[in-house]
Design a protein around this motif. Structure first.
Motif, PDB file in Angstrom:
ATOM      1  N   LYS A 171     -10.535   1.901  -3.134  1.00  0.00           N
ATOM      2  CA  LYS A 171      -9.249   1.270  -2.809  1.00  0.00           C
ATOM      3  C   LYS A 171      -8.127   2.309  -2.837  1.00  0.00           C
ATOM      4  O   LYS A 171      -7.245   2.294  -1.986  1.00  0.00           O
ATOM      5  CB  LYS A 171      -8.979   0.143  -3.802  1.00  0.00           C
ATOM      6  N   GLN A 172      -8.144   3.215  -3.805  1.00  0.00           N
ATOM      7  CA  GLN A 172      -7.132   4.265  -3.882  1.00  0.00           C
ATOM      8  C   GLN A 172      -7.241   5.211  -2.694  1.00  0.00           C
ATOM      9  O   GLN A 172      -6.231   5.645  -2.146  1.00  0.00           O
ATOM     10  CB  GLN A 172      -7.265   5.047  -5.191  1.00  0.00           C
ATOM     11  N   GLU A 173      -8.478   5.527  -2.301  1.00  0.00           N
ATOM     12  CA  GLU A 173      -8.689   6.402  -1.140  1.00  0.00           C
ATOM     13  C   GLU A 173      -8.112   5.767   0.119  1.00  0.00           C
ATOM     14  O   GLU A 173      -7.466   6.434   0.927  1.00  0.00           O
ATOM     15  CB  GLU A 173     -10.181   6.683  -0.939  1.00  0.00           C
ATOM     16  N   LEU A 174      -8.349   4.467   0.299  1.00  0.00           N
ATOM     17  CA  LEU A 174      -7.817   3.758   1.469  1.00  0.00           C
ATOM     18  C   LEU A 174      -6.299   3.730   1.439  1.00  0.00           C
ATOM     19  O   LEU A 174      -5.645   3.891   2.473  1.00  0.00           O
ATOM     20  CB  LEU A 174      -8.379   2.334   1.525  1.00  0.00           C
ATOM     21  N   SER A 175      -5.734   3.535   0.259  1.00  0.00           N
ATOM     22  CA  SER A 175      -4.275   3.519   0.130  1.00  0.00           C
ATOM     23  C   SER A 175      -3.684   4.882   0.485  1.00  0.00           C
ATOM     24  O   SER A 175      -2.658   4.961   1.171  1.00  0.00           O
ATOM     25  CB  SER A 175      -3.889   3.127  -1.297  1.00  0.00           C
ATOM     26  N   ILE A 176      -4.321   5.946   0.035  1.00  0.00           N
ATOM     27  CA  ILE A 176      -3.865   7.300   0.343  1.00  0.00           C
ATOM     28  C   ILE A 176      -3.978   7.553   1.844  1.00  0.00           C
ATOM     29  O   ILE A 176      -3.062   8.105   2.466  1.00  0.00           O
ATOM     30  CB  ILE A 176      -4.658   8.353  -0.467  1.00  0.00           C
ATOM     31  N   LEU A 177      -5.083   7.125   2.458  1.00  0.00           N
ATOM     32  CA  LEU A 177      -5.260   7.286   3.896  1.00  0.00           C
ATOM     33  C   LEU A 177      -4.172   6.534   4.655  1.00  0.00           C
ATOM     34  O   LEU A 177      -3.622   7.056   5.625  1.00  0.00           O
ATOM     35  CB  LEU A 177      -6.644   6.803   4.331  1.00  0.00           C
ATOM     36  N   GLU A 178      -3.840   5.319   4.203  1.00  0.00           N
ATOM     37  CA  GLU A 178      -2.779   4.554   4.851  1.00  0.00           C
ATOM     38  C   GLU A 178      -1.448   5.295   4.764  1.00  0.00           C
ATOM     39  O   GLU A 178      -0.702   5.349   5.735  1.00  0.00           O
ATOM     40  CB  GLU A 178      -2.649   3.170   4.224  1.00  0.00           C
ATOM     41  N   GLU A 179      -1.138   5.865   3.607  1.00  0.00           N
ATOM     42  CA  GLU A 179       0.105   6.614   3.450  1.00  0.00           C
ATOM     43  C   GLU A 179       0.134   7.829   4.373  1.00  0.00           C
ATOM     44  O   GLU A 179       1.158   8.136   4.975  1.00  0.00           O
ATOM     45  CB  GLU A 179       0.278   7.049   1.990  1.00  0.00           C
ATOM     46  N   VAL A 180      -0.999   8.509   4.482  1.00  0.00           N
ATOM     47  CA  VAL A 180      -1.093   9.675   5.364  1.00  0.00           C
ATOM     48  C   VAL A 180      -0.864   9.237   6.805  1.00  0.00           C
ATOM     49  O   VAL A 180      -0.113   9.870   7.549  1.00  0.00           O
ATOM     50  CB  VAL A 180      -2.461  10.387   5.207  1.00  0.00           C
ATOM     51  N   VAL A 181      -1.516   8.143   7.204  1.00  0.00           N
ATOM     52  CA  VAL A 181      -1.369   7.655   8.576  1.00  0.00           C
ATOM     53  C   VAL A 181       0.086   7.278   8.847  1.00  0.00           C
ATOM     54  O   VAL A 181       0.646   7.644   9.883  1.00  0.00           O
ATOM     55  CB  VAL A 181      -2.322   6.461   8.846  1.00  0.00           C
ATOM     56  N   ILE A 182       0.712   6.567   7.929  1.00  0.00           N
ATOM     57  CA  ILE A 182       2.114   6.162   8.120  1.00  0.00           C
ATOM     58  C   ILE A 182       3.001   7.389   8.275  1.00  0.00           C
ATOM     59  O   ILE A 182       3.910   7.406   9.102  1.00  0.00           O
ATOM     60  CB  ILE A 182       2.584   5.266   6.952  1.00  0.00           C
ATOM     61  N   SER A 183       2.727   8.437   7.516  1.00  0.00           N
ATOM     62  CA  SER A 183       3.556   9.645   7.618  1.00  0.00           C
ATOM     63  C   SER A 183       3.343  10.379   8.937  1.00  0.00           C
ATOM     64  O   SER A 183       4.149  11.228   9.322  1.00  0.00           O
ATOM     65  CB  SER A 183       3.272  10.590   6.441  1.00  0.00           C
ATOM     66  N   LYS A 184       2.261  10.062   9.647  1.00  0.00           N
ATOM     67  CA  LYS A 184       1.953  10.733  10.919  1.00  0.00           C
ATOM     68  C   LYS A 184       2.383   9.908  12.138  1.00  0.00           C
ATOM     69  O   LYS A 184       2.116  10.291  13.259  1.00  0.00           O
ATOM     70  CB  LYS A 184       0.446  11.018  11.026  1.00  0.00           C
ATOM     71  N   ILE A 185       3.020   8.784  11.928  1.00  0.00           N
ATOM     72  CA  ILE A 185       3.489   7.956  13.044  1.00  0.00           C
ATOM     73  C   ILE A 185       4.936   8.343  13.332  1.00  0.00           C
ATOM     74  O   ILE A 185       5.781   8.327  12.444  1.00  0.00           O
ATOM     75  CB  ILE A 185       3.371   6.459  12.717  1.00  0.00           C
ATOM     76  N   TYR A 186       5.197   8.703  14.582  1.00  0.00           N
ATOM     77  CA  TYR A 186       6.522   9.148  15.007  1.00  0.00           C
ATOM     78  C   TYR A 186       7.067   8.185  16.053  1.00  0.00           C
ATOM     79  O   TYR A 186       6.310   7.457  16.696  1.00  0.00           O
ATOM     80  CB  TYR A 186       6.451  10.563  15.583  1.00  0.00           C
ATOM     81  N   PHE A 187       8.363   8.218  16.223  1.00  0.00           N
ATOM     82  CA  PHE A 187       9.024   7.378  17.219  1.00  0.00           C
ATOM     83  C   PHE A 187       9.492   8.285  18.348  1.00  0.00           C
ATOM     84  O   PHE A 187      10.463   9.025  18.198  1.00  0.00           O
ATOM     85  CB  PHE A 187      10.206   6.653  16.553  1.00  0.00           C
ATOM     86  N   ILE A 188       8.774   8.252  19.467  1.00  0.00           N
ATOM     87  CA  ILE A 188       9.086   9.095  20.627  1.00  0.00           C
ATOM     88  C   ILE A 188       9.140   8.196  21.856  1.00  0.00           C
ATOM     89  O   ILE A 188       8.256   7.361  22.052  1.00  0.00           O
ATOM     90  CB  ILE A 188       8.016  10.200  20.816  1.00  0.00           C
ATOM     91  N   ARG A 189      10.172   8.386  22.656  1.00  0.00           N
ATOM     92  CA  ARG A 189      10.380   7.583  23.873  1.00  0.00           C
ATOM     93  C   ARG A 189      10.388   6.090  23.583  1.00  0.00           C
ATOM     94  O   ARG A 189       9.900   5.265  24.339  1.00  0.00           O
ATOM     95  CB  ARG A 189       9.319   7.876  24.925  1.00  0.00           C
ATOM     96  N   GLY A 190      10.907   5.740  22.425  1.00  0.00           N
ATOM     97  CA  GLY A 190      11.014   4.330  22.077  1.00  0.00           C
ATOM     98  C   GLY A 190       9.698   3.686  21.683  1.00  0.00           C
ATOM     99  O   GLY A 190       9.600   2.466  21.645  1.00  0.00           O
ATOM    100  N   GLN A 191       8.678   4.496  21.384  1.00  0.00           N
ATOM    101  CA  GLN A 191       7.367   3.963  21.013  1.00  0.00           C
ATOM    102  C   GLN A 191       6.889   4.628  19.726  1.00  0.00           C
ATOM    103  O   GLN A 191       7.196   5.781  19.463  1.00  0.00           O
ATOM    104  CB  GLN A 191       6.342   4.245  22.110  1.00  0.00           C
ATOM    105  N   LYS A 192       6.108   3.876  18.966  1.00  0.00           N
ATOM    106  CA  LYS A 192       5.459   4.455  17.795  1.00  0.00           C
ATOM    107  C   LYS A 192       4.204   5.160  18.281  1.00  0.00           C
ATOM    108  O   LYS A 192       3.346   4.543  18.923  1.00  0.00           O
ATOM    109  CB  LYS A 192       5.102   3.370  16.782  1.00  0.00           C
ATOM    110  N   VAL A 193       4.115   6.467  18.005  1.00  0.00           N
ATOM    111  CA  VAL A 193       2.989   7.259  18.494  1.00  0.00           C
ATOM    112  C   VAL A 193       2.446   8.153  17.397  1.00  0.00           C
ATOM    113  O   VAL A 193       3.113   8.414  16.401  1.00  0.00           O
ATOM    114  CB  VAL A 193       3.391   8.135  19.712  1.00  0.00           C
TER     115      VAL A 193
END
Length: 181
Positions: A4-26
Motif C-alpha cells: 500500500k505504501q509503494e502504491l501511494s509513493i507511485l501515485e505521488e510520483v505520477v502526480i508530480s509528473k503530470i503537467y498542464f500544457i496547451r490546456g491539457q493534463k499531460v
C-alpha cells in the motif's frame, strides 16, 4: 515497505509528473519511460511505429517555442544529463497514456499504466468535487443574500412596532358609556 505504501509513493510520483500544457493534463515521454523502466528512445520508437494509434488529442509533440520554454525551466540540457531535454518530447494525454499499454506490452508497463490511469481518474474526481463545492458555495451565498434582505425587512417591521409602542395612539373606548365616575 508495504504494498500500500509503494502504491501511494507511485501515485505521488505520477502526480508530480503530470503537467498542464496547451490546456491539457499531460505526461512527458521521458517521465513515462522512467516509470515503465524503459529507455525514452525505445518508447518513442514504439510510438512512431504506431502513430495511427495516437491522434492529436492523445499525444502531441511540443513546438519549438514550448520546448525552449520548457528547457529554460530546467536549465541547459547537456549530453551527460539524462533529463531527455535535448529532443522535443512527446506529451501524452490521459487517453494517450492508456493507448501506450497496447503499444508497450511488458508486464511492468501494464501495471504502471493501470496506476497512472487511476491517478488521472482521481484528479478528474477531485476537480469535479472542487467544481461541485464551488457551486454549493455560490448557492449558499445567494441564500445568504436573500436571508439578509429578509432580516432587514424583519428589523424594519420591528422598528415600526417599537415606534408604535413608544408613541401609542389613544384608542376610543368600546362599550356602554355610563355617567358614573
Amino acid at each position: 515497505m508495504s504494498k500500500k505504501q509503494e502504491l501511494s509513493i507511485l501515485e505521488e510520483v505520477v502526480i508530480s509528473k503530470i503537467y498542464f500544457i496547451r490546456g491539457q493534463k499531460v505526461m512527458l515521454d521521458r517521465d513515462l519511460s522512467g516509470l515503465y523502466d524503459i529507455d525514452t528512445k525505445q518508447l518513442k520508437r514504439q510510438v512512431r511505429r504506431n502513430m495511427d494509434r495516437f491522434p492529436e488529442d492523445f499525444m502531441f509533440e511540443m513546438t519549438k517555442e514550448e520546448f525552449e520554454n520548457w528547457r529554460c525551466q530546467f536549465g541547459t540540457s547537456n549530453s551527460s544529463d539524462k533529463m531527455g531535454l535535448r529532443y522535443v518530447p512527446f506529451c501524452f494525454t490521459e487517453q494517450g497514456v492508456a493507448m501506450l499499454s497496447s503499444v508497450l506490452n511488458s508486464p511492468t508497463a501494464i501495471k504502471v499504466n493501470i496506476r497512472i490511469i487511476r491517478v488521472f481518474t482521481k484528479l478528474r474526481q477531485a476537480l469535479t468535487d472542487t467544481v461541485n463545492l464551488k457551486l454549493e458555495i455560490e448557492e449558499i451565498k445567494k441564500k445568504l443574500s436573500s436571508h439578509s434582505k429578509n432580516i432587514e425587512l424583519v428589523f424594519s417591521y420591528l422598528d415600526e412596532l417599537i415606534e408604535k409602542k413608544e408613541n401609542p395612539v389613544p384608542r376610543p373606548r368600546v362599550g356602554f358609556k355610563t355617567n358614573r365616575k
